[in-house]
Enzyme design. Structure first.
Site, PDB file in Angstrom:
ATOM      1  N   TYR A   1       0.723  -0.966   0.012  1.00 21.94           N
ATOM      2  CA  TYR A   1      -0.076  -0.123  -0.132  1.00 21.94           C
ATOM      3  C   TYR A   1       0.879   1.025  -0.023  1.00 21.94           C
ATOM      4  CZ  TYR A   1      -4.638  -2.145   0.924  1.00 21.94           C
ATOM      5  OH  TYR A   1      -5.760  -2.873   0.995  1.00 21.94           O
TER       6      TYR A   1
ATOM      7  N   LYS B   1       3.772 -15.612   2.446  1.00 21.49           N
ATOM      8  CA  LYS B   1       3.684 -16.411   1.008  1.00 21.49           C
ATOM      9  C   LYS B   1       5.339 -16.616   1.124  1.00 21.49           C
ATOM     10  CE  LYS B   1       2.219 -18.107  -2.645  1.00 21.49           C
ATOM     11  NZ  LYS B   1       1.492 -19.547  -2.775  1.00 21.49           N
TER      12      LYS B   1
ATOM     13  N   ASP C   1      -2.616 -18.758   0.771  1.00 15.39           N
ATOM     14  CA  ASP C   1      -3.543 -19.263   0.037  1.00 15.39           C
ATOM     15  C   ASP C   1      -4.325 -20.383   0.850  1.00 15.39           C
ATOM     16  OD1 ASP C   1      -1.279 -20.660   0.077  1.00 15.39           O
ATOM     17  OD2 ASP C   1      -1.178 -21.207  -2.317  1.00 15.39           O
TER      18      ASP C   1
ATOM     19  N   ASP D   1      -5.989  -7.587   4.167  1.00 12.48           N
ATOM     20  CA  ASP D   1      -7.155  -6.759   3.612  1.00 12.48           C
ATOM     21  C   ASP D   1      -8.133  -7.778   3.157  1.00 12.48           C
ATOM     22  OD1 ASP D   1      -8.807  -4.381   2.594  1.00 12.48           O
ATOM     23  OD2 ASP D   1      -7.942  -5.017   0.547  1.00 12.48           O
TER      24      ASP D   1
ATOM     25  N   ASP E   1     -12.041  -9.258   4.763  1.00 10.76           N
ATOM     26  CA  ASP E   1     -13.351  -9.455   3.874  1.00 10.76           C
ATOM     27  C   ASP E   1     -14.114 -10.663   3.635  1.00 10.76           C
ATOM     28  OD1 ASP E   1     -13.283  -6.832   3.567  1.00 10.76           O
ATOM     29  OD2 ASP E   1     -14.049  -6.945   1.499  1.00 10.76           O
TER      30      ASP E   1
HETATM   31  C1  IPM Z   1     -10.248  -1.521   4.269  1.00  4.63           C
HETATM   32  C2  IPM Z   1     -10.463  -0.988   2.811  1.00  4.63           C
HETATM   33  C3  IPM Z   1      -9.311  -0.049   2.388  1.00  4.63           C
HETATM   34  C4  IPM Z   1      -7.981  -0.899   2.510  1.00  4.63           C
HETATM   35  C5  IPM Z   1      -9.496   0.754   1.237  1.00  4.63           C
HETATM   36  C6  IPM Z   1     -10.747   1.653   1.178  1.00  4.63           C
HETATM   37  C7  IPM Z   1      -8.377   1.518   0.911  1.00  4.63           C
HETATM   38  O1  IPM Z   1     -10.877  -1.834   2.077  1.00  4.63           O
HETATM   39  O2  IPM Z   1     -10.134  -0.829   5.256  1.00  4.63           O
HETATM   40  O3  IPM Z   1     -10.182  -2.770   4.516  1.00  4.63           O
HETATM   41  O4  IPM Z   1      -7.839  -1.525   1.767  1.00  4.63           O
HETATM   42  O5  IPM Z   1      -7.346  -0.894   3.625  1.00  4.63           O
HETATM   43 MN    MN Z   2     -10.825  -3.927   2.758  1.00  4.10          MN
END
Ligand code: IPM
Ligand code: MN
Length: 380
Positions: A142, A190, A222, A246, A250
């Protein structure tokens, strides 16, 4: 009366709606526990671009530097997807994380019993799931330089870079947290392919020697992704670099049934940043249907980790559990045919419960703060 200054950055999309409910609950906490919260709003993301031509305006920078903690909604707007990088809402968020130095992002993923049937994962896999993702937040892909796209546009580069101290400090947060939980750290990398991951693995192993009471295992990313859905109860603390965290967070949200439920805390040397992990959801923005629980649970984390008020944090978390057990549902977590309430009603229910002192108090030590530098001086 104790007074705390909270900078509220509602951001974009559903951000303003859900942070309004977070603020409502914070004010209820203030009434219940005799604490004064000074809440002031500042623009971030597309809202910052609209207000000041900058996704992290100077006014907002100055405000977060003065605050005891920062409560954030969400950033992101469909209109700015193709904007130059310095005008993208996400650039404002990354600059904010860097400014605050919040290198450790905590994302707790707990499956609540009343919502087990909301997940596409089979209920027997979900029993006892309680994972704390500790994601490195201010390094890696990032932020690595060089980055950019060649002038011709046909070649682009990002850089994955970590230093030993960057890995050590976030690893310590993970081990400290594990010590107060089930004493297992699963570190994700990884290392079969990437030199950075080899450094990650070596460094986490070395830090792990300081914590002989905590078991450490290493998984390739993975395989970790697969195990997160096939056997999620096998995880306690999941330690990751920025990008892997990240993605895996999710994925973990699928276990609880909705991204709208999950909070996060981003911690470092100074004021912490507290935000739901969901995005700005432009498709439902302004409709009053978004789930505010991620934002309200972020307020609980703000109280616990940012202000070190564990009783107040417990009250908020218990109120969330109580309203869900009583059947309160926003659209995203309702089963077919179940009655649904809006953002504001859900916020009011939780705030009322917090205020009424009906939720008991179970005060405990603040889990991971001991791994962090001393809190910033604004906290007295
Ligand atoms: C998160 C979001 C952010 C990230 C984005 C909006 C930049 O997806 O906080 O997980 O990737 O960190
Ligand atoms: Mn995210």
């Amino acid at each position: 009366m104790k007074t705390y200054t909270i900078a509220v950055l509602p951001g974009d999309g559903i951000g303003p709606e859900v942070t309004a409910e977070g603020e409502r609950v914070l004010q209820a906490v203030g009434q219940r526990f005799g604490i004064a919260f000074t809440l002031a709003h500042f623009p971030l993301g597309a809202a910052g671009v609209a207000a000041a031509g900058d996704p992290l305006p100077e006014e907002t920078r100055a405000a977060v530097r003065r605050a005891n903690a920062v409560l954030l909604g969400a950033v992101g707007a469909p209109g700015l997807e193709h904007a130059p990088r310095h005008l993208k809402p996400e650039t404002g968020l990354l600059a904010l994380r860097a400014l605050l130095g919040v290198y450790a992002n905590l994302r707790p993923v707990t499956v609540l019993a009343p919502l087990v049937d909301r997940s596409p994962v089979k209920p027997d896999r979900l029993r006892g799931v309680d994972v704390l993702i500790v994601r490195e937040l201010t390094g890696g892909l990032y932020y690595g330089e060089p980055r950019g796209r060649d002038s011709g546009g046909s070649r682009a580069v990002n850089t994955l870079v970590y230093t030993t101290p960057e890995i050590e400090r976030v690893a310590r947060v993970a081990f400290e947290a594990a010590r107060r939980r089930r004493r297992l750290v699963t570190s994700v990398d990884k290392a079969n392919v990437l030199e950075v991951s080899q450094l990650w693995r070596d460094t986490v192993t070395a830090v792990g020697r300081e914590y002989p009471d905590v078991r450490l295992e290493h998984l390739y990313v993975d395989y970790a992704a697969m195990r997160l859905v096939s056997n999620p109860a096998a995880f306690d603390v999941l330690l990751t670099e920025n990008m892997f965290g990240d993605i895996l967070s999710d994925e973990a949200a699928v276990l609880v049934g909705s991204l709208g439920l999950l909070p996060s805390a981003s911690l470092g040397a100074g004021a912490g940043l507290f935000e739901p992990i969901h995005g700005s959801a432009p498709d439902i923005a302004g409709k009053g249907v978004a789930n505010p629980i991620g934002a309200i649970a972020s307020v609980a984390m703000l109280l616990r980790y940012g202000l070190r008020l564990p009783e107040a944090a417990d009250a908020v978390e218990q109120a969330i559990g109580t309203v869900l057990a009583a059947g309160a549902r926003t659209r995203d977590i309702a089963a077919a045919g179940e009655p649904v309430m809006g953002t504001r009603e859900m916020g009011e229910r939780i705030a009322n419960l917090v205020r009424s002192a009906e939720c008991g108090v179970r005060s405990e030590d603040t889990p991971v703060n001991s791994a962090l530098p001393t809190p910033h001086s604004a906290l007295e």
